[in-house]
Design an enzyme around this catalytic site. Structure first.
Site, PDB file in Angstrom:
ATOM      1  N   LYS A  54       0.841  -1.201   0.000  1.00 51.80           N
ATOM      2  CA  LYS A  54       0.000   0.000   0.000  1.00 51.80           C
ATOM      3  C   LYS A  54       0.869   1.242   0.000  1.00 51.80           C
ATOM      4  O   LYS A  54       0.639   2.179  -0.766  1.00 51.80           O
ATOM      5  CB  LYS A  54      -0.944  -0.010   1.217  1.00 51.80           C
ATOM      6  CG  LYS A  54      -2.114  -0.965   1.037  1.00 51.80           C
ATOM      7  CD  LYS A  54      -2.905  -1.187   2.307  1.00 51.80           C
ATOM      8  CE  LYS A  54      -3.959  -2.271   2.072  1.00 51.80           C
ATOM      9  NZ  LYS A  54      -4.619  -2.724   3.287  1.00 51.80           N
ATOM     10  N   GLN A  98      -5.333  -1.561   9.340  1.00 49.64           N
ATOM     11  CA  GLN A  98      -5.182  -2.899   8.770  1.00 49.64           C
ATOM     12  C   GLN A  98      -5.813  -3.935   9.709  1.00 49.64           C
ATOM     13  O   GLN A  98      -5.488  -3.985  10.892  1.00 49.64           O
ATOM     14  CB  GLN A  98      -3.673  -3.188   8.570  1.00 49.64           C
ATOM     15  CG  GLN A  98      -3.371  -4.496   7.885  1.00 49.64           C
ATOM     16  CD  GLN A  98      -3.847  -4.552   6.436  1.00 49.64           C
ATOM     17  OE1 GLN A  98      -3.674  -3.612   5.677  1.00 49.64           O
ATOM     18  NE2 GLN A  98      -4.458  -5.663   6.058  1.00 49.64           N
ATOM     19  N   ASP A 121     -11.451   2.935   3.543  1.00 47.29           N
ATOM     20  CA  ASP A 121     -11.849   1.531   3.402  1.00 47.29           C
ATOM     21  C   ASP A 121     -13.368   1.408   3.214  1.00 47.29           C
ATOM     22  O   ASP A 121     -13.859   0.336   2.857  1.00 47.29           O
ATOM     23  CB  ASP A 121     -11.447   0.744   4.666  1.00 47.29           C
ATOM     24  CG  ASP A 121     -10.276  -0.192   4.409  1.00 47.29           C
ATOM     25  OD1 ASP A 121      -9.997  -0.477   3.231  1.00 47.29           O
ATOM     26  OD2 ASP A 121      -9.664  -0.649   5.389  1.00 47.29           O
TER      27      ASP A 121
END
Ligand code: NAD
Length: 294
Positions: A54, A98, A121
């Site tokens: 990422k 995460q 997200d």
């Protein structure tokens, strides 16, 4: 019939290039550089690889990566305090935590603490609700990638029968909402669905998000259908090595489908590209600028 291969790697690379161009223009016109904060808790090797990838993609798009690594033993209160400081930081436009998180931390509480405007997200309940209500929202990256891939071969999904196998909050449910927003007729199948093969055979667009290697067989697929395989399953390969396969039996399915995503090289690369896209969209929305036309 031999299916057209939907090359996610190339499509994701093109998307990242378009985003990088938009970021260059954003810097030149408004002096802004989007910043994405990625919070990693503990030392899960798979998560560390994802976070590294990422960061690389963020830098490649001309954005600023802001990596925060916390020990496995971190308390929920400490993590929530970090989220609050990232929410308040104007150089941070996107925040991603995460998953999975260690057991002492309530993941739902952490997601709900992220500023919905920075929730790249798309997991915050407000964004989930906005997506379900057909309002503009930050939407989850993998589902967004699935729909972008399907639309490379089917420019309009209106009126098509779409079947999603899997009802997770991360993939199944949001991809179903995105397909509804594209005016598809959507069926969500899951572990309790009766005669799954017959349900799948109705699909013009079949999205498999199950987590079971090569579970979807060729005779479940309507001839000519578009098949999007989200699964990532590690199985024994040759010479004692492991390999990655999807949820669809790719070789046999390719003989029936009209178009299909490979694994690896299909949905996977789109997830990170869509994360970068969401970071750009979040930056524009936070600054009252129009959404990028990607
Ligand atoms: P999950 O375990 O949360 O959900 C799996 C879903 O499959 C469940 O809703 C369940 O009802 C359904 N299911 C399980 N067994 C079934 C059966 N026998 N018949 C029908 N349905 C069944 O998984 P998830 O997080 O949604 O992920 C699904 C897959 O996608 C996994 O392989 C995961 O690794 C992969 N994934 C890939 C990406 C990517 O970037 N490509 C991102 C997220 C997830």
């Amino acid at each position: 019939m031999t299916a057209r291969i939907i090359d996610g790697k190339t499509i994701a690379a093109e998307l990242r290039t378009r985003i990088a161009t938009d970021v260059t223009q954003l810097k030149a016109a408004h002096g802004m550089t989007p910043g994405l904060a990625v919070v990693l808790v503990g030392a899960n090797p798979a998560s560390e690889v994802y976070v590294r990838n990422k960061s690389k993609a963020v830098t490649g798009a001309g954005m600023t990566p802001i990596d925060r690594h916390l020990p496995e033993s971190v308390s929920e209160a400490e993590l929530l305090a970090l989220i609050a400081s990232l929410n308040a930081d104007p150089t941070v436009n996107g925040i991603l935590v995460q998953l999975p998180l260690p057991p002492q931390i309530d993941g739902q509480k952490v997601i709900a603490a992220i500023d919905p405007a920075k929730d790249v997200d798309g997991f915050h309940p407000l964004n989930v609700g906005r997506l379900g209500s057909g309002l503009p929202a930050l939407v989850p990256c993998t589902p967004l990638g699935c729909v972008i891939l399907a639309k490379t071969v089917l420019p309009s999904l209106a009126g098509l029968e779409a079947v999603v196998i899997g009802r997770s909050n991360i993939v199944g449910k949001p991809v179903a909402q995105l397909l509804l927003a594209e005016n598809a007729t959507v069926t969500v199948a899951h572990s309790r669905t009766r005669d799954l093969a017959a349900v799948c055979r109705r699909a013009d667009v079949l999205i498999a998000a199950i987590g079971k290697p090569e579970f979807v067989r060729a005779d479940w697929i309507k001839p000519g259908a578009t098949v999007i395989d989200v699964g990532i399953n590690r199985v024994p390969g040759e010479a004692g090595k492991s390999k990655i396969v999807g949820d669809v039996a790719y070789a046999e399915a390719s003989a029936v489908a009209g178009a299909i995503t490979p694994v690896p090289g299909g949905v996977g690369p789109m997830t990170i590209a869509c994360l970068i896209l969401n970071t750009l969209r979040a930056t524009c929305a936070q600054n009252g600028l129009p959404a990028p036309a990607i």
